[in-house]
Design a protein around this motif. Structure first.
Motif, PDB file in Angstrom:
ATOM      1  N   CYS A 170      -5.676   6.157  12.087  1.00 54.48           N
ATOM      2  CA  CYS A 170      -5.668   4.927  11.287  1.00 54.48           C
ATOM      3  C   CYS A 170      -6.058   3.701  12.092  1.00 54.48           C
ATOM      4  O   CYS A 170      -6.383   2.655  11.520  1.00 54.48           O
ATOM      5  N   ARG A 171      -6.039   3.804  13.424  1.00 57.21           N
ATOM      6  CA  ARG A 171      -6.415   2.642  14.236  1.00 57.21           C
ATOM      7  C   ARG A 171      -7.896   2.312  14.091  1.00 57.21           C
ATOM      8  O   ARG A 171      -8.338   1.223  14.467  1.00 57.21           O
ATOM      9  N   HIS A 172      -8.656   3.248  13.545  1.00 55.33           N
ATOM     10  CA  HIS A 172     -10.078   2.999  13.332  1.00 55.33           C
ATOM     11  C   HIS A 172     -10.319   2.148  12.082  1.00 55.33           C
ATOM     12  O   HIS A 172     -11.467   1.872  11.751  1.00 55.33           O
ATOM     13  N   GLY A 173      -9.233   1.770  11.419  1.00 55.80           N
ATOM     14  CA  GLY A 173      -9.383   0.920  10.240  1.00 55.80           C
ATOM     15  C   GLY A 173      -9.836   1.681   9.024  1.00 55.80           C
ATOM     16  O   GLY A 173     -10.631   1.199   8.223  1.00 55.80           O
ATOM     17  N   GLY A 174      -9.354   2.921   8.882  1.00 53.89           N
ATOM     18  CA  GLY A 174      -9.779   3.778   7.787  1.00 53.89           C
ATOM     19  C   GLY A 174      -9.618   3.130   6.423  1.00 53.89           C
ATOM     20  O   GLY A 174      -8.698   2.363   6.168  1.00 53.89           O
ATOM     21  N   SER A 175     -10.522   3.485   5.537  1.00 50.04           N
ATOM     22  CA  SER A 175     -10.532   2.877   4.203  1.00 50.04           C
ATOM     23  C   SER A 175      -9.386   3.391   3.336  1.00 50.04           C
ATOM     24  O   SER A 175      -9.046   2.772   2.329  1.00 50.04           O
ATOM     25  N   LEU A 176      -8.781   4.515   3.696  1.00 47.11           N
ATOM     26  CA  LEU A 176      -7.710   5.085   2.881  1.00 47.11           C
ATOM     27  C   LEU A 176      -6.548   4.109   2.748  1.00 47.11           C
ATOM     28  O   LEU A 176      -6.061   3.849   1.648  1.00 47.11           O
ATOM     29  N   ILE A 177      -6.091   3.552   3.870  1.00 41.96           N
ATOM     30  CA  ILE A 177      -4.975   2.597   3.836  1.00 41.96           C
ATOM     31  C   ILE A 177      -5.374   1.318   3.114  1.00 41.96           C
ATOM     32  O   ILE A 177      -4.598   0.755   2.335  1.00 41.96           O
ATOM     33  N   ARG A 178      -6.578   0.865   3.363  1.00 42.32           N
ATOM     34  CA  ARG A 178      -7.017  -0.421   2.807  1.00 42.32           C
ATOM     35  C   ARG A 178      -7.255  -0.364   1.302  1.00 42.32           C
ATOM     36  O   ARG A 178      -6.935  -1.309   0.580  1.00 42.32           O
ATOM     37  N   HIS A 179      -7.833   0.735   0.830  1.00 40.13           N
ATOM     38  CA  HIS A 179      -8.297   0.775  -0.553  1.00 40.13           C
ATOM     39  C   HIS A 179      -7.612   1.820  -1.425  1.00 40.13           C
ATOM     40  O   HIS A 179      -7.701   1.753  -2.643  1.00 40.13           O
ATOM     41  N   GLU A 180      -6.947   2.804  -0.813  1.00 40.66           N
ATOM     42  CA  GLU A 180      -6.287   3.862  -1.588  1.00 40.66           C
ATOM     43  C   GLU A 180      -4.864   4.075  -1.069  1.00 40.66           C
ATOM     44  O   GLU A 180      -4.505   5.173  -0.620  1.00 40.66           O
ATOM     45  N   PRO A 181      -4.017   3.044  -1.116  1.00 40.05           N
ATOM     46  CA  PRO A 181      -2.675   3.165  -0.525  1.00 40.05           C
ATOM     47  C   PRO A 181      -1.831   4.277  -1.137  1.00 40.05           C
ATOM     48  O   PRO A 181      -1.046   4.925  -0.433  1.00 40.05           O
ATOM     49  N   LYS A 182      -1.955   4.522  -2.421  1.00 39.46           N
ATOM     50  CA  LYS A 182      -1.160   5.574  -3.058  1.00 39.46           C
ATOM     51  C   LYS A 182      -1.598   6.956  -2.581  1.00 39.46           C
ATOM     52  O   LYS A 182      -0.773   7.854  -2.392  1.00 39.46           O
ATOM     53  N   VAL A 183      -2.916   7.123  -2.388  1.00 38.99           N
ATOM     54  CA  VAL A 183      -3.419   8.402  -1.864  1.00 38.99           C
ATOM     55  C   VAL A 183      -2.945   8.576  -0.425  1.00 38.99           C
ATOM     56  O   VAL A 183      -2.569   9.677  -0.011  1.00 38.99           O
ATOM     57  N   PHE A 184      -2.946   7.474   0.338  1.00 41.27           N
ATOM     58  CA  PHE A 184      -2.425   7.534   1.709  1.00 41.27           C
ATOM     59  C   PHE A 184      -0.987   8.019   1.702  1.00 41.27           C
ATOM     60  O   PHE A 184      -0.610   8.906   2.477  1.00 41.27           O
ATOM     61  N   GLU A 185      -0.161   7.435   0.858  1.00 42.60           N
ATOM     62  CA  GLU A 185       1.247   7.799   0.810  1.00 42.60           C
ATOM     63  C   GLU A 185       1.422   9.276   0.461  1.00 42.60           C
ATOM     64  O   GLU A 185       2.225   9.994   1.076  1.00 42.60           O
ATOM     65  N   THR A 186       0.653   9.745  -0.532  1.00 52.87           N
ATOM     66  CA  THR A 186       0.748  11.143  -0.954  1.00 52.87           C
ATOM     67  C   THR A 186       0.359  12.080   0.178  1.00 52.87           C
ATOM     68  O   THR A 186       1.054  13.065   0.464  1.00 52.87           O
ATOM     69  N   CYS A 187      -0.763  11.787   0.841  1.00 50.55           N
ATOM     70  CA  CYS A 187      -1.269  12.659   1.907  1.00 50.55           C
ATOM     71  C   CYS A 187      -0.367  12.619   3.136  1.00 50.55           C
ATOM     72  O   CYS A 187      -0.101  13.661   3.755  1.00 50.55           O
ATOM     73  N   ALA A 235       1.555  -0.399   4.489  1.00 50.18           N
ATOM     74  CA  ALA A 235       1.725   1.058   4.536  1.00 50.18           C
ATOM     75  C   ALA A 235       2.610   1.487   5.699  1.00 50.18           C
ATOM     76  O   ALA A 235       3.185   2.583   5.681  1.00 50.18           O
ATOM     77  N   SER A 236       2.745   0.633   6.721  1.00 49.76           N
ATOM     78  CA  SER A 236       3.577   0.996   7.875  1.00 49.76           C
ATOM     79  C   SER A 236       5.039   1.155   7.475  1.00 49.76           C
ATOM     80  O   SER A 236       5.769   1.960   8.066  1.00 49.76           O
ATOM     81  N   LEU A 237       5.482   0.399   6.485  1.00 47.85           N
ATOM     82  CA  LEU A 237       6.873   0.500   6.038  1.00 47.85           C
ATOM     83  C   LEU A 237       7.124   1.867   5.414  1.00 47.85           C
ATOM     84  O   LEU A 237       8.136   2.522   5.698  1.00 47.85           O
ATOM     85  N   PHE A 238       6.195   2.314   4.578  1.00 49.25           N
ATOM     86  CA  PHE A 238       6.319   3.624   3.950  1.00 49.25           C
ATOM     87  C   PHE A 238       6.368   4.721   5.016  1.00 49.25           C
ATOM     88  O   PHE A 238       7.237   5.592   4.988  1.00 49.25           O
TER      89      PHE A 238
END
Length: 345
Positions: free
Chosen positions: A174-191, A231-234
């Protein structure tokens, strides 16, 4: 592209060979390189042994030897779509051990056994770390993640060459600034939850990566917290639920607690809006027993020494002082009986 095929078939008990032969015409690798995935699916079923072979593909990320599943997941020129997913699903039906199979690392082959990323590691980097992944691709990458964990539950327990389990790899990517956290937070949480639930013990395992080696996932999350935002809190809550004692564990070389890393990141000037989410700080702080607040690293510094003695040139920044006041406010609110110690910092 010129392809050479690993000559040995690897199934339940893989045997690795350094002998390579030229590919036969229109084999599985050829269909995949031509991006003719319907033909590739048919070839998987008629020649299942090719699914588990190792290939050398010039110009590929794992060009020293990898499975075709590595190549499919790392082929940045070809967005993942429905046909990719059906092909991957077919390959996993034929060889469920594929998620645990490693590529040869980089361009330096050390011995005859692959030691680099598993196909699961490759998938995780694309899903959690790639800045180019679009929402349409994320859907299929997430489905492949679920499928891999389902067919090969052991794949989440395999380290790569750098001593990273898949969970560590997801946090670091995620340190690469992946788009998942930025644009798909719910998908990030699920995965993220799916990955952690598949192997909660990973929250208690240390990595062996870089200068800060010996880190638990909570250490890594604190190091890269600014990239996560909310997303860090989750992620922190999930990790703390799995391993509440992580707040008291020190990293290997530097002997730093998670709070050391988190306060260090909080004192840095925010860049591009990336900063530690305040609720993540309070969640980790609440999990810390008083003894963890004043734990010292290998240089004899507590977390608050790092906070108070910031780099020259940053000390006089108004934002830096405001952050110190915020940190002390939360500390005194949670631990009023430590007022004299905190005021003496």
């Amino acid at each position: 592209a010129f392809i050479t095929i690993h000559s040995s078939f690897m199934a339940m008990a893989p045997q690795y060979s350094t002998q390579y032969v030229s590919p036969t015409p229109l084999n599985l690798a050829t269909w995949i390189l031509r991006k003719e995935y319907k033909h590739a699916i048919i070839r998987c079923r008629t020649n299942p042994e090719e699914v588990s072979m190792y290939y050398k593909i010039n110009g590929a990320i794992n060009s020293q030897g990898c499975t075709l599943l590595h190549f499919i997941l790392c082929d940045v020129e070809e967005p993942i779509n429905e046909l990719h997913y059906l092909l991957v699903k077919t390959m996993l039906e034929i060889d469920p051990s594929l998620p645990s199979m490693k590529a040869f690392h980089g361009f330096d082959r050390e011995g005859d056994e692959p030691s680099g990323a598993t196909t699961l590691h490759s998938l995780i980097f694309e899903l959690f770390g790639c800045v180019l992944v679009k929402a349409s691709q994320t859907k299929y990458l997430a489905k492949i993640l679920s499928l891999m964990i389902h067919v090969d539950p052991q794949c989440v327990k395999v380290y790569n060459k750098f001593g990273l389990l898949p969970l560590h790899n997801a946090i670091v990517s995620c340190r690469h600034g992946g788009s998942l956290i930025r644009h798909e937070p719910k998908v990030f949480e699920t995965c993220f939850k799916e990955l952690l639930d598949a192997f909660p013990q990973a929250c208690m395992e240390r990595d062996m990566y870089g200068d800060e080696s010996g880190c638990l996932p909570l250490h890594l999350l604190c190091i890269y917290a600014p990239f996560y935002g909310e997303a860090s809190l989750f992620a922190a809550n999930l990790i703390l639920d799995a391993n509440p004692g992580a707040v008291c564990h020190k990293s290997g070389k530097c002997e730093r607690l998670p709070l050391h890393y988190l306060l260090k990141e909080m004192m840095k000037p925010a860049m591009d809006g990336e900063k530690v989410h305040p609720e993540t700080f309070t969640a980790i702080l609440k999990a810390c027993p008083p003894s963890a607040l004043f734990g010292e690293d290998v240089e004899g510094r507590t977390s608050f020494d790092i906070m108070w003695k910031s780099r020259p040139g940053v000390d006089h920044d108004a934002g830096c002082w405001a952050m110190r006041e915020t940190i002390l406010f939360h500390l005194l609110k949670l631990y009023p009986h430590l007022t004299s110690q905190l005021m003496g910092l």
